[in-house]
Design an enzyme around this catalytic site. Structure first.
Site, mmCIF file in Angstrom:
data_model
loop_
_atom_site.group_PDB
_atom_site.id
_atom_site.type_symbol
_atom_site.label_atom_id
_atom_site.label_comp_id
_atom_site.label_asym_id
_atom_site.label_seq_id
_atom_site.Cartn_x
_atom_site.Cartn_y
_atom_site.Cartn_z
ATOM 1 N N VAL A 107 3.132 3.195 0.571
ATOM 2 C CA VAL A 107 3.873 4.320 1.135
ATOM 3 C C VAL A 107 4.024 4.058 2.634
ATOM 4 C CG1 VAL A 107 3.930 6.803 1.526
ATOM 5 C CG2 VAL A 107 2.954 5.898 -0.609
ATOM 6 N N HIS A 111 -0.864 6.316 6.918
ATOM 7 C CA HIS A 111 -1.902 7.184 6.359
ATOM 8 C C HIS A 111 -3.240 6.479 6.457
ATOM 9 C CE1 HIS A 111 0.055 4.828 3.197
ATOM 10 N NE2 HIS A 111 -1.135 4.705 2.622
HETATM 11 P P1 5GP Z 1 -1.223 2.580 0.349
HETATM 12 O O1 5GP Z 1 -1.312 1.576 -0.768
HETATM 13 O O2 5GP Z 1 0.202 2.728 0.858
HETATM 14 O O3 5GP Z 1 -2.212 2.333 1.451
HETATM 15 O O4 5GP Z 1 -1.678 3.963 -0.262
HETATM 16 C C1 5GP Z 1 -0.802 4.889 -0.838
HETATM 17 C C2 5GP Z 1 -1.666 5.902 -1.517
HETATM 18 O O5 5GP Z 1 -0.876 7.026 -1.807
HETATM 19 C C3 5GP Z 1 -2.260 5.401 -2.849
HETATM 20 O O6 5GP Z 1 -3.675 5.461 -2.801
HETATM 21 C C4 5GP Z 1 -1.664 6.365 -3.885
HETATM 22 O O7 5GP Z 1 -2.570 6.697 -4.929
HETATM 23 C C5 5GP Z 1 -1.292 7.570 -3.033
HETATM 24 N N1 5GP Z 1 -0.173 8.340 -3.545
HETATM 25 C C6 5GP Z 1 1.004 7.845 -4.024
HETATM 26 N N2 5GP Z 1 1.825 8.856 -4.377
HETATM 27 C C7 5GP Z 1 1.143 10.013 -4.109
HETATM 28 C C8 5GP Z 1 1.484 11.399 -4.264
HETATM 29 O O8 5GP Z 1 2.561 11.776 -4.701
HETATM 30 N N3 5GP Z 1 0.531 12.305 -3.892
HETATM 31 C C9 5GP Z 1 -0.692 11.917 -3.395
HETATM 32 N N4 5GP Z 1 -1.539 12.906 -3.079
HETATM 33 N N5 5GP Z 1 -1.028 10.632 -3.235
HETATM 34 C C10 5GP Z 1 -0.114 9.689 -3.584
#
Ligand code: 5GP
Ligand code: ZN
Length: 127
Positions: A107, A111
């Site tokens: 995403v 974050h």
């Molecule tokens: P990244 O891999 O980008 O560091 O982490 C993205 C995080 O966003 C993942 O841990 C995934 O589970 C979480 N995530 C993806 N879609 C959603 C959503 O719609 N709601 C929430 N609360 N978390 C999400």
């Protein structure tokens, strides 16, 4: 004297986390400030797995740090507050920013992952 200007938030309408900030997609919010939002990860990788974001859209931690040092400080303070509220200060926790392709960032709205509640093992899967 001119009236105070409303704060204009950087938003990307196609961004999942901007849509959570806007209330268009539900999330379990655990902490909120003027500039940050923290909510539970939808697919938790530990007993506590909270995502902490700036309300403004920045693609990753490098973009945030460059464009908004005060917002970066707000994000760290919010992550610390979440860790304390979730009871993670006694045994420790992990604070993680996946950034870019090699790290598997999915995403592209910066974050911080706050992970804890059990021993978290090695930082990386051994190769
Ligand atoms: P990244 O891999 O980008 O560091 O982490 C993205 C995080 O966003 C993942 O841990 C995934 O589970 C979480 N995530 C993806 N879609 C959603 C959503 O719609 N709601 C929430 N609360 N978390 C999400
Ligand atoms: Zn966004």
């Amino acid at each position: 004297m001119s009236p105070p200007q409303p704060k204009i938030l950087r938003v990307d309408n196609d961004c999942l986390f901007c849509r959570i900030v806007a209330g268009e997609i539900p999330a379990t919010v655990v902490h909120e400030t003027d500039t940050t939002l923290a909510f539970r990860d939808i697919d938790p990788k530990a007993p506590v797995h909270v995502l902490v974001i700036p309300k403004a859209h920045h693609t990753d931690v490098v973009a945030l740090a460059t464009a908004d040092p005060a917002g970066s400080a707000d994000l760290l303070a919010a992550a610390a507050a979440v860790a304390e509220a979730e009871g993670l200060l006694t045994h420790g926790f992990r604070l993680l920013f996946n950034t870019g392709g090699y790290a598997g960032q999915e995403v592209f709205h910066v974050h911080a992952h706050v992970l804890g509640g059990q021993p978290l093992g090695p930082m990386l899967v051994p190769r």
